[in-house]
Design an enzyme around this catalytic site. Structure first.
Site, mmCIF file in Angstrom:
data_model
loop_
_atom_site.group_PDB
_atom_site.id
_atom_site.type_symbol
_atom_site.label_atom_id
_atom_site.label_comp_id
_atom_site.label_asym_id
_atom_site.label_seq_id
_atom_site.Cartn_x
_atom_site.Cartn_y
_atom_site.Cartn_z
ATOM 1 N N MET A 150 -12.015 4.277 -0.310
ATOM 2 C CA MET A 150 -13.156 4.613 0.783
ATOM 3 C C MET A 150 -13.794 5.837 0.906
ATOM 4 O O MET A 150 -13.058 7.538 1.639
ATOM 5 C CB MET A 150 -11.926 5.131 2.176
ATOM 6 N N SER A 170 1.047 -1.116 -0.440
ATOM 7 C CA SER A 170 0.208 0.361 -0.069
ATOM 8 C C SER A 170 0.538 1.456 0.179
ATOM 9 O O SER A 170 1.455 1.655 1.008
ATOM 10 C CB SER A 170 -0.930 -0.046 1.780
ATOM 11 N N HIS A 189 -8.267 1.360 -4.417
ATOM 12 C CA HIS A 189 -9.506 1.184 -2.625
ATOM 13 C C HIS A 189 -10.164 2.401 -2.871
ATOM 14 O O HIS A 189 -9.596 2.732 -2.010
ATOM 15 C CB HIS A 189 -8.786 0.926 -1.440
ATOM 16 N N MET A 211 -9.241 7.956 -0.059
ATOM 17 C CA MET A 211 -9.756 8.481 1.098
ATOM 18 C C MET A 211 -10.426 9.704 0.798
ATOM 19 O O MET A 211 -9.274 10.959 0.583
ATOM 20 C CB MET A 211 -9.386 8.582 2.438
ATOM 21 N N HIS A 271 -1.062 -1.122 -4.476
ATOM 22 C CA HIS A 271 -2.434 -1.015 -3.970
ATOM 23 C C HIS A 271 -2.379 0.757 -3.335
ATOM 24 O O HIS A 271 -1.559 1.289 -2.552
ATOM 25 C CB HIS A 271 -2.560 -1.475 -1.855
ATOM 26 N N MET A 277 -11.559 -5.788 5.948
ATOM 27 C CA MET A 277 -10.444 -4.994 6.616
ATOM 28 C C MET A 277 -10.448 -5.143 8.099
ATOM 29 O O MET A 277 -11.553 -6.076 8.598
ATOM 30 C CB MET A 277 -11.813 -3.250 7.066
ATOM 31 N N ASP A 332 -5.089 3.390 -1.311
ATOM 32 C CA ASP A 332 -5.929 4.112 -0.532
ATOM 33 C C ASP A 332 -6.568 5.468 -0.879
ATOM 34 O O ASP A 332 -5.760 6.266 -0.889
ATOM 35 C CB ASP A 332 -5.430 4.104 0.288
ATOM 36 N N ASP A 356 -6.645 -5.792 4.554
ATOM 37 C CA ASP A 356 -6.215 -4.341 5.090
ATOM 38 C C ASP A 356 -5.945 -4.148 5.244
ATOM 39 O O ASP A 356 -7.326 -3.930 6.754
ATOM 40 C CB ASP A 356 -6.667 -4.304 3.599
ATOM 41 N N GLY A 357 -4.915 -4.201 6.469
ATOM 42 C CA GLY A 357 -4.905 -3.218 7.838
ATOM 43 C C GLY A 357 -3.848 -4.008 8.464
ATOM 44 O O GLY A 357 -4.566 -4.985 9.143
ATOM 45 N N GLY A 358 -3.269 -3.475 9.228
ATOM 46 C CA GLY A 358 -2.281 -4.002 10.280
ATOM 47 C C GLY A 358 -1.701 -5.963 9.771
ATOM 48 O O GLY A 358 -1.335 -6.309 10.517
HETATM 49 C C1 DX5 Z 1 -6.211 1.630 6.051
HETATM 50 C C2 DX5 Z 1 -5.319 1.530 4.546
HETATM 51 C C3 DX5 Z 1 -4.448 0.595 4.243
HETATM 52 C C4 DX5 Z 1 -3.611 0.669 4.907
HETATM 53 C C5 DX5 Z 1 -3.049 0.058 5.475
HETATM 54 O O1 DX5 Z 1 -7.240 2.412 5.861
HETATM 55 O O2 DX5 Z 1 -7.260 0.924 4.165
HETATM 56 O O3 DX5 Z 1 -4.376 -0.179 2.853
HETATM 57 O O4 DX5 Z 1 -2.596 1.753 4.118
HETATM 58 O O5 DX5 Z 1 -1.855 0.095 6.109
HETATM 59 P P1 DX5 Z 1 -1.120 -0.730 7.063
HETATM 60 O O6 DX5 Z 1 -0.808 -1.903 6.521
HETATM 61 O O7 DX5 Z 1 0.057 -0.094 7.662
HETATM 62 O O8 DX5 Z 1 -1.278 -1.027 8.457
HETATM 63 ZN ZN ZN Z 2 -6.757 -0.048 1.574
#
Ligand code: DX5
Ligand code: ZN
Length: 217
Positions: free
Chosen positions: A67, A7, A65, A36, A32, A136, A34, A174-176
């Site tokens: 959002m 990402s 993605h 927003m 990826h 997520m 993001d 996606d995330g962590g």
């Molecule tokens: C969060 C994003 C993710 C983010 C993940 O809202 O959609 O794609 O970049 O980042 P990490 O891998 O650092 O949690």
């Molecule tokens: Zn994402």
């Protein structure tokens, strides 16, 4: 086939082209991106212009993605910018079926995203129409958050829904995500892994990607 999608939210934007090339040569499967809008999620990031810029420096698929509220309004712009996959949140789409068909009509692979608190059952009447389900594993909005382990049971539910219906749909997380939790996620049924800080947060991108990939055997 297990895929890794760095990402760029965690990349250094002052040298984005080099950052994208660094993960491409390190073996990334997707990039990826993001998007927003400061409404659907509290943060503001990037739009079609950045997708277009990334498109110019890489040939690997761009996984966009969204959002954002009212994604329908921007599908054409992201398709024109070079998106290969566009995922939209079920929480942002009152006419989800229409939105998914629209993405496909634009020649882009459609996917649906579920926030951590949204149940798998919402996919029952749309999963046949998508190429990917993105679950997520943090609340969307920011990189660098901690993986929510409660999502593991939802990964299993979605994988069994896909099997029950005899479909060929990817499950992306996606995330962590990092080398320490990728395996348990794969065992639950996921096959596409987004990682921001676990890849761009490290100097050696090849080592970072290989560390995650070595868990996905
Ligand atoms: C969060 C994003 C993710 C983010 C993940 O809202 O959609 O794609 O970049 O980042 P990490 O891998 O650092 O949690
Ligand atoms: Zn994402």
């Amino acid at each position: 086939m297990m895929k890794i999608a760095p990402s760029i939210l965690a990349a250094d934007f002052s040298k984005l082209g080099d950052e994208v090339r660094s993960v491409e040569s390190a073996g990334a499967d997707y990039i990826h991106i993001d998007v927003m809008d400061g409404h659907f999620v509290p943060n503001i990031t990037m739009g079609p212009l950045v997708v277009e810029a990334v498109r110019k420096v890489t040939n690997i698929p761009l996984d966009v993605h969204l959002m954002i509220e009212n994604p329908d309004k921007y599908l054409q712009a992201f398709a024109d910018a070079g998106a290969d996959i566009i995922t939209v949140h079920v929480e942002a789409c009152p006419h989800l079926h229409r939105t998914i068909q629209e993405i496909r009509k634009l020649g882009v692979k459609p996917g649906v995203v579920l926030n951590p608190a949204t149940p798998a059952s919402i996919l029952e009447n749309i999963i046949e129409d998508v190429d990917m389900v993105l679950l997520m594993t943090v609340n969307p909005g920011f990189g660098g958050q901690s993986f929510i382990p409660g999502v593991l049971s939802k990964i299993k539910e979605v994988r069994s829904m896909i099997e029950r219906k005899g479909l060929n749909v990817d499950i992306e997380l996606d995330g962590g995500i990092h080398a320490g939790n990728a395996k348990i996620c794969m065992e639950a049924g996921a096959n596409v892994f987004v990682a921001g800080s676990a890849i761009f947060g490290k100097e050696d991108r090849k080592a970072a990607i290989e560390e995650i990939r070595s868990e996905l055997q």
